[in-house]
Design an enzyme around this catalytic site. Structure first.
Site, short mmCIF file in Angstrom:
data_model
loop_
_atom_site.label_atom_id
_atom_site.label_comp_id
_atom_site.label_asym_id
_atom_site.label_seq_id
_atom_site.Cartn_x
_atom_site.Cartn_y
_atom_site.Cartn_z
N LYS A 1 -9.76 1.17 -2.15
CA LYS A 1 -10.21 0.73 -0.95
C LYS A 1 -11.36 1.24 -0.48
O LYS A 1 -11.97 2.37 -0.47
CB LYS A 1 -9.00 1.46 -0.22
CG LYS A 1 -8.95 0.93 1.18
CD LYS A 1 -7.99 1.53 2.05
CE LYS A 1 -7.80 0.92 3.37
NZ LYS A 1 -6.83 1.45 4.01
N GLU A 40 0.87 -1.35 0.19
CA GLU A 40 -0.10 -0.11 -0.11
C GLU A 40 0.83 1.37 -0.10
O GLU A 40 1.83 1.29 0.59
CB GLU A 40 -0.79 0.02 1.32
CG GLU A 40 -2.00 1.09 1.28
CD GLU A 40 -2.69 1.14 2.62
OE1 GLU A 40 -3.86 1.81 2.66
OE2 GLU A 40 -2.17 0.58 3.62
N CYS A 98 -5.22 -3.37 2.82
CA CYS A 98 -4.85 -3.15 4.05
C CYS A 98 -6.16 -3.21 5.02
O CYS A 98 -6.45 -4.46 5.50
CB CYS A 98 -4.27 -1.77 4.41
SG CYS A 98 -3.29 -1.48 5.93
#
Length: 265
Positions: A110, A40, A151
């Site tokens: 995300k 990331e 994440c």
């Protein structure tokens, strides 16, 4: 298919970060990787005040990784970067996937944003500067179905179940900058859980070390098989680990322990 996870210490110098990422891609390709995963915020992980201007997918960062994929003829999942977002105040946190020719084969924004307040320990509100995505994404990588996530998504099992059941994912990828204080206790446990419950391979590439005052990332990038066994792991510090994705093993596990087929909800 051989998968590589690359562990980096991206900081506040984009040029240096991209050079380190390129070197990791080279190491992965030299190790025979077909698919390379970066962490990331691979291009910049530092103070917001000095962050480079957000870009579209075909900006400097996208072009850089497209060229790297083409040069080494690998599939490259370029972790994530700050994509120009819906308004001047917020970017998207976006993964770009390039095929062996350097063509953009898919992207993912995300969905779950890290908004956490632990008095005296951590205060972080990702949603103040990042807009959430809203679409799960599975990319066909030469017949291997790859489900994308980033994440903090790792804590939301419903996303991965959707990737595995509706999207047919066989490999779940997790580029991350997982915090040290939670990573020590939760990172490996959650990765192995996502692999076991969805009977998928999982590849996770993390940032490692200090990045700015008050932010230290856990690292321990790894590849996990559908039984929950860790096949390869990067120790502390930057590095690369590779593992082979054996779809015959995946099918055997799903046949012998048919938990996906037996689900009721």
């Amino acid at each position: 298919m051989r998968v590589a996870v690359c562990q980096l210490n991206s900081r506040d110098d984009r040029k240096a970060n991209l050079a380190a990422a390129e070197a990791a891609v080279e190491r992965a390709a030299d190790a025979g990787a077909d698919l390379v995963l970066l962490p990331e915020y691979v291009d910049y992980l530092g103070p917001g005040a000095s962050m480079p201007a957000p870009e579209p997918a075909d900006g400097e960062v996208g072009q850089f990784f497209a060229a790297a994929a083409q040069r080494r003829s690998v599939w490259l999942i370029a972790g994530s970067f700050h994509e120009a977002g819906p308004d001047p105040q917020r970017t998207w946190n976006t993964t770009l996937v390039f095929d062996r020719s350097g063509t953009l084969a898919g992207s993912y924004r995300k969905i779950h944003l890290y908004d956490v307040e632990i008095p005296g320990r951590v205060s972080y509100r990702e949603s103040a500067t990042v807009a959430p995505g809203d679409q799960p994404v599975v990319v066909d990588v030469e017949g291997l179905q790859v489900g994308l996530s980033i994440c903090y998504d790792l804590r939301f099992p419903e996303l991965y179940r959707q990737l595995a059941t509706d999207g047919g994912a066989q490999l779940l990828v997790v580029p991350a900058a997982f915090m040290m204080h939670t990573g020590r206790d939760h990172w490996e446990v959650l990765l192995r859980a996502r692999a076991i419950e969805n009977q998928c391979f999982v590849a996770a590439a993390g940032q490692t070390g200090d990045h700015e005052p008050g932010r230290t990332c856990y690292g321990r990038s790894m590849v996990v098989d559908p039984w929950g066994t860790v096949l390869a792991q990067v120790p502390d510090g930057p590095g690369v680990a590779v593992a082979d994705i054996d779809l015959a093993r995946l099918e055997r596990i799903r046949a012998e322990l048919p938990s996906l087929a037996n689900r009721r909800l």
